[in-house]
Motif scaffolding. Structure first.
Motif, PDB file in Angstrom:
ATOM      1  N   SER A  90      52.058 -46.139   7.185  1.00  0.00           N
ATOM      2  CA  SER A  90      52.496 -47.512   5.677  1.00  0.00           C
ATOM      3  C   SER A  90      53.587 -47.693   6.096  1.00  0.00           C
ATOM      4  CB  SER A  90      51.499 -47.021   5.236  1.00  0.00           C
ATOM      5  OG  SER A  90      50.292 -46.882   4.835  1.00  0.00           O
ATOM      6  N   PRO A  91      54.338 -48.431   5.434  1.00  0.00           N
ATOM      7  CA  PRO A  91      55.960 -48.857   5.034  1.00  0.00           C
ATOM      8  C   PRO A  91      56.242 -47.489   4.272  1.00  0.00           C
ATOM      9  CG  PRO A  91      54.609 -50.792   5.469  1.00  0.00           C
ATOM     10  CD  PRO A  91      53.608 -49.514   5.254  1.00  0.00           C
ATOM     11  N   ALA A  92      55.223 -47.033   3.179  1.00  0.00           N
ATOM     12  CA  ALA A  92      55.622 -45.808   1.772  1.00  0.00           C
ATOM     13  C   ALA A  92      56.183 -44.629   3.042  1.00  0.00           C
ATOM     14  CB  ALA A  92      54.389 -45.817   1.241  1.00  0.00           C
ATOM     15  N   ASP A  93      55.849 -44.041   4.545  1.00  0.00           N
ATOM     16  CA  ASP A  93      55.685 -43.132   4.770  1.00  0.00           C
ATOM     17  C   ASP A  93      56.825 -43.114   5.704  1.00  0.00           C
ATOM     18  OD1 ASP A  93      53.530 -42.360   3.711  1.00  0.00           O
ATOM     19  OD2 ASP A  93      52.396 -43.126   4.826  1.00  0.00           O
ATOM     20  N   ASP A  94      57.509 -44.417   6.402  1.00  0.00           N
ATOM     21  CA  ASP A  94      58.661 -45.093   6.903  1.00  0.00           C
ATOM     22  C   ASP A  94      59.884 -43.849   6.996  1.00  0.00           C
ATOM     23  OD1 ASP A  94      57.066 -46.362   7.801  1.00  0.00           O
ATOM     24  OD2 ASP A  94      58.000 -48.302   7.434  1.00  0.00           O
ATOM     25  N   ALA A  95      59.977 -42.390   5.739  1.00  0.00           N
ATOM     26  CA  ALA A  95      60.980 -41.535   6.063  1.00  0.00           C
ATOM     27  C   ALA A  95      60.593 -40.503   6.943  1.00  0.00           C
ATOM     28  CB  ALA A  95      61.501 -41.052   5.243  1.00  0.00           C
ATOM     29  N   GLN A  96      59.783 -41.347   7.697  1.00  0.00           N
ATOM     30  CA  GLN A  96      59.304 -39.661   8.995  1.00  0.00           C
ATOM     31  C   GLN A  96      59.882 -40.007  10.123  1.00  0.00           C
ATOM     32  OE1 GLN A  96      55.337 -39.215  10.103  1.00  0.00           O
ATOM     33  NE2 GLN A  96      54.435 -41.471   8.176  1.00  0.00           N
ATOM     34  N   PHE A  97      60.001 -41.294  10.349  1.00  0.00           N
ATOM     35  CA  PHE A  97      60.601 -41.958  11.659  1.00  0.00           C
ATOM     36  C   PHE A  97      61.945 -42.268  11.431  1.00  0.00           C
ATOM     37  CE2 PHE A  97      55.962 -43.872  10.928  1.00  0.00           C
ATOM     38  CZ  PHE A  97      55.773 -42.539  11.348  1.00  0.00           C
ATOM     39  N   LEU A  98      63.430 -41.822   9.945  1.00  0.00           N
ATOM     40  CA  LEU A  98      63.918 -41.897   9.635  1.00  0.00           C
ATOM     41  C   LEU A  98      64.926 -41.963  11.010  1.00  0.00           C
ATOM     42  CD1 LEU A  98      66.630 -43.783   8.440  1.00  0.00           C
ATOM     43  CD2 LEU A  98      66.760 -40.915   7.121  1.00  0.00           C
TER      44      LEU A  98
END
Length: 508
Positions: A308-316
């Motif tokens: 989900s977008p809320a978890d996108d920090a993992q792809f930074l």
């Protein structure tokens, strides 16, 4: 070869002013470079991850979001599934899955959490399972008894708070799906079928689900060492002639946004598939075009589709340390910008400040649209890059040329290196409509001439009249040949026809 692009000075000044404003606010190096990273890549989400490439019914291909040109108080969202539909791909033509939830998700306040979900679920009915045919005769309406395989769908509007559902409203129930366009003999007036599938709900929402021409236009030979290693492999629309299954949704803008003071929304689509445990699990996700193909490495592609977008920090890191500029440098000797690419984080994950960046934004990957910007009378295919702020990356219109935008930005268009690069595919092979659902009609399964002597476009009349099928050989009519002059049997639906061969012509 590259293709030149005429562009106004006003367009350059417009985007430049956005860049300067963002720099003054603290750190935006190039508005639109976001598009660069995945840009010279591939069709937006056609077979973009290992798992989903084997499950086309669940594979999102593209998402479009724009202020409706003929109804500027509404916003239109188009989400497509099932890439590379071969028009003649029968006898099992292209249907939405019954064990899936097809969602259009909306973030109203920029916090990376969906506030609205428009959920489509489908049902399939087979009238006659004793035949192999998708249709057993000419189809003249969606409820025609000769349309053997039919689908209908429901729409549920789910409102959420902190990612938890607080209400659920049925917007539509048992709405017809437009079928696959089998061919001219089976469906002589497909536009009529498509128009019948457009449905307006009591709440003012208009919807369409069914087959359409794939609206994305580009030369997909980018995978051959980025257009042949010397930009020679350009100019052919790779998706020409292929169809997709589309869901189109038109919603009054005031019902979509948080408020008139906050008209920017984030939009993406997802697919959830029902598992053996009876629960639905997300298997595909798409917002901005061209993301999961080249921004994310293979190790992250399936994970991104389930996230989900809320978890996108993992792809930074995939954004701050992108692979694509290094490949371009290796192949074309163009120096890659220095990393970390914090400039990409500002635009790619937030939206362009002063254009489509919501206040208090949480960085995440979404297609962001400012619904308060009026439709452009004469849209420019390069969108914001050419001063047309109603175009990509402010949402995405069907006519926006995201590949050319990306190629020009990757070559430094916004950082003092103006260029006119492109893939020489500037528009779709089919015209888009001027009214909802806007997508082009799908390519028909049969694209040649109809049966000789058939002037009525009526299969029943053609067969019943004993017309001559010139040029057909035995294998066309029956699986095995008995030789010249022999008799055979051809089963068509529930009918039985005798044929014989004489002088290289087949007669019914």
């Amino acid at each position: 070869m590259t293709t030149p692009t005429s562009r106004s000075g006003a367009g350059r000044r417009s985007i430049a002013s956005l860049i300067c404003a963002s720099l003054a606010a603290g750190g935006l190096a190039a508005a639109g470079v976001t598009v660069l990273e995945p840009g010279a890549a591939s069709a937006s989400s056609h077979r973009e991850a290992p798992l989903i490439s084997g499950e086309p019914q669940f594979d999102n291909t593209d998402v479009y979001a724009f202020v409706s040109p003929d109804k500027p108080d509404t916003t239109t969202v188009i989400a497509n599934w099932i890439p590379f539909e071969e028009p003649a791909g029968g006898p099992n033509f292209f249907t939405f899955s019954e064990d899936a939830e097809y969602d259009i998700r909306v973030d109203q306040d920029g916090d990376a959490q969906e506030d609205l979900i428009f959920r489509y679920t489908f049902r399939t009915k087979t009238k006659n399972d004793k035949t192999f045919l998708y249709n057993t005769g000419v189809v003249e309406s969606l409820d025609d008894p000769d349309l053997n395989i039919t689908q209908t769908y429901d729409i549920d509007l789910i409102k959420l708070k902190n990612r938890r559902a607080v209400s659920r409203t049925k917007l539509a129930d048992d709405v017809w799906v437009a079928p696959s366009n089998v061919g001219k003999a089976s469906m002589p007036d497909f536009r009529k079928l498509r128009d019948e599938a457009v449905y307006k709900t009591a709440s003012g929402v208009t919807t369409y689900a069914g087959q359409a021409d794939d609206p994305f236009f580009l030369d997909l030979r980018v995978f051959d060492l980025l257009y042949g290693g010397d930009l020679s492999e350009v100019g052919r629309d790779t998706l020409k002639g292929y169809n997709v299954n589309s869901i189109a949704l038109q919603v009054p803008s005031d019902a979509l946004v948080q408020s008139k003071d906050q008209p920017i929304v984030g939009i993406w689509s997802t697919t959830q598939r029902q598992g053996a445990d009876g629960q639905y699990h997300q298997v595909s996700r798409l917002g901005m075009p061209l993301v999961n193909e080249v921004v994310n490495p293979i190790a992250d592609k399936d994970k991104f589709n389930a996230s989900s977008p809320a978890d996108d920090a993992q792809f930074l890191k995939n954004v701050t340390e992108p692979e694509l500029p290094k490949l371009i440098e290796a192949i074309y000797k163009i120096p890659a910008p220095k990393t970390p690419r914090n400039d990409l984080v500002d635009v790619f994950l937030k939206g362009v400040e002063g254009l489509n960046q919501p206040p208090h934004v949480t960085p995440s990957e979404q297609l962001r649209l400012n619904t308060s910007i009026e439709p452009t009378a004469k849209p420019k295919r390069l969108g914001v890059l050419d001063g047309d702020n109603q175009g990509f990356p402010n949402g995405r219109r069907l006519t926006d040329d995201v590949i050319d935008i990306a190629l020009q930005v990757v070559e430094g268009e916004l950082v003092d290196a103006p260029n006119d690069l492109g893939d020489a595919v500037d528009k779709n092979d089919k015209k888009f409509g001027k009214s909802f659902p806007y997508v082009g009609l799908p390519t028909a399964g049969s694209r040649g001439k109809t049966v000789k002597g058939n002037t009525t476009n009526n299969v029943r009349s053609a067969l019943g009249g004993g017309v001559e099928a010139s040029g057909m050989d035995d294998t066309t009519l029956i699986a095995t040949s008995a030789g010249a002059g022999a008799a055979g049997v051809l089963l068509i639906g529930t009918g039985l026809l005798w044929w014989r061969r004489r002088n290289d012509r087949a007669y019914y």
